[in-house]
Design a protein around this motif. Structure first.
Motif, short mmCIF file in Angstrom:
data_model
loop_
_atom_site.label_atom_id
_atom_site.label_comp_id
_atom_site.label_asym_id
_atom_site.label_seq_id
_atom_site.Cartn_x
_atom_site.Cartn_y
_atom_site.Cartn_z
N THR A 1 4.20 -11.75 -1.69
CA THR A 1 2.67 -11.14 -1.95
C THR A 1 1.70 -11.09 -1.01
OG1 THR A 1 2.34 -13.21 -2.27
CG2 THR A 1 3.37 -12.59 -4.39
N GLN A 2 1.12 -11.20 0.20
CA GLN A 2 0.33 -11.39 1.54
C GLN A 2 0.06 -8.96 1.24
OE1 GLN A 2 1.00 -14.02 4.02
NE2 GLN A 2 -0.61 -15.54 3.19
N ILE A 3 2.12 -9.40 1.62
CA ILE A 3 2.10 -7.53 2.47
C ILE A 3 1.97 -6.26 0.86
CG2 ILE A 3 3.50 -5.76 3.04
CD1 ILE A 3 5.14 -8.57 3.38
N ARG A 4 -0.03 -5.35 1.13
CA ARG A 4 0.50 -4.82 -0.12
C ARG A 4 1.78 -3.70 0.37
NH1 ARG A 4 -4.40 -1.64 -0.33
NH2 ARG A 4 -6.32 -2.85 0.80
N CYS A 5 1.78 -2.46 -1.03
CA CYS A 5 3.03 -1.87 -1.46
C CYS A 5 2.56 -0.59 -0.01
CB CYS A 5 2.36 -1.33 -2.55
SG CYS A 5 3.56 0.24 -2.86
N GLU A 6 3.85 0.10 0.11
CA GLU A 6 2.79 0.78 1.32
C GLU A 6 2.81 2.35 0.96
OE1 GLU A 6 4.97 -0.03 5.66
OE2 GLU A 6 6.49 -1.75 4.30
N PHE A 7 3.26 1.92 -0.39
CA PHE A 7 2.92 3.75 -1.14
C PHE A 7 1.08 3.52 -0.51
CE2 PHE A 7 2.47 6.99 -4.65
CZ PHE A 7 3.78 7.59 -4.45
N PRO A 8 0.82 5.08 -0.42
CA PRO A 8 -0.45 5.91 -0.40
C PRO A 8 -1.24 5.41 -1.56
CG PRO A 8 0.91 7.37 0.23
CD PRO A 8 1.71 5.90 0.32
N GLY A 9 -2.30 4.42 -0.95
CA GLY A 9 -2.91 4.47 -2.57
C GLY A 9 -2.65 3.60 -3.21
N CYS A 10 -1.46 2.66 -3.10
CA CYS A 10 -1.26 1.89 -4.07
C CYS A 10 -1.91 0.01 -3.35
CB CYS A 10 0.29 1.60 -4.35
SG CYS A 10 0.03 0.56 -5.48
N THR A 11 -2.29 -0.28 -4.21
CA THR A 11 -3.00 -1.68 -3.96
C THR A 11 -2.23 -2.85 -4.24
OG1 THR A 11 -4.92 -1.52 -5.99
CG2 THR A 11 -5.38 -0.60 -3.77
N LEU A 12 -1.26 -2.37 -4.85
CA LEU A 12 -0.75 -3.54 -5.56
C LEU A 12 0.21 -4.34 -4.42
CD1 LEU A 12 0.99 -1.57 -8.64
CD2 LEU A 12 -0.83 -3.85 -8.87
#
Ligand SMILES: [Zn+2]
Length: 201
Positions: A24-35
């Motif tokens: 859960t510490q890793i942020r989604c790598e899709f640009p602009g996504c903060t999930l």
């Protein structure tokens, strides 16, 4: 004290458990996504063992757009593979209007996200905005797909898998010699042969 004793060997080679990385510490790598990026997606054939981290929505999107060769002709695939061997990156030079989705030739989009790997361009290749309305399969191919119980969302892999499954299921050998489903089987084979002759599988 004998440092070469097998006892010491055993102690020294004992490995500590690796601290587990909290996903859960890793942020989604899709640009602009903060999930949280809880889902791993393989980077691809030239990057075995490497992964992107995406949220559930973006991993689905990534997986759906993952097939590099979708919609490419055999020649295009051969050309791509040849270029991949001599070390070029996928740049999707097959006449696609990449700017339609905001990605430029050099992989930098106006918002500042650098698409080095071309993964988001791959998506724009699959469904270029200008061609979105163009049907993927012709009338004859659609009829063949219908006979196989498929629709226009089926790709070559799906068609192949479906064909194998149906042949297995309808074959007299699988039905205790019962030939009553032979007509259906013939229809399936014909449909598949058509798709193959049309280079769709
Ligand atoms: Zn996401």
């Amino acid at each position: 004290m004998n440092l070469n004793s097998p006892i010491f060997d055993r102690i020294r080679t004992k490995s500590r458990p690796q601290p587990r990385q909290e996903p859960t510490q890793i942020r989604c790598e899709f640009p602009g996504c903060t999930l949280p990026g809880e889902h791993r997606a393989p980077m691809g054939r030239l990057r075995e063992g490497q992964y992107f981290c995406f949220c559930i929505e973006h991993v689905r999107e990534y997986n759906a757009s993952y097939n590099y060769f979708q919609g490419m002709t055999d020649n295009d695939v051969a050309k791509y593979q040849k270029e991949a061997v001599i070390g070029h990156r996928p740049t999707w030079t097959m006449g696609v209007n990449r700017t339609a989705r905001g990605f430029r030739e050099d992989g930098v989009d106006p918002a500042g996200f650098k698409d080095d790997l071309g993964m988001f361009r791959a998506r724009s290749y699959r469904r270029p905005a200008a061609e979105a309305a163009k049907p993927r399969y012709g009338v004859a191919a659609m009829k063949a797909l219908t006979n196989l119980g498929l629709d226009d969302t089926a790709d070559a892999e799906t068609i192949k898998a479906r064909y194998k499954e149906l042949v297995k299921r309808l074959h007299p050998d699988a039905n205790g010699g019962d030939r009553s489903r032979e007509d259906k089987l013939r229809e399936i084979i014909q449909a598949y042969n058509y798709l193959r002759s049309a280079k769709l599988v």
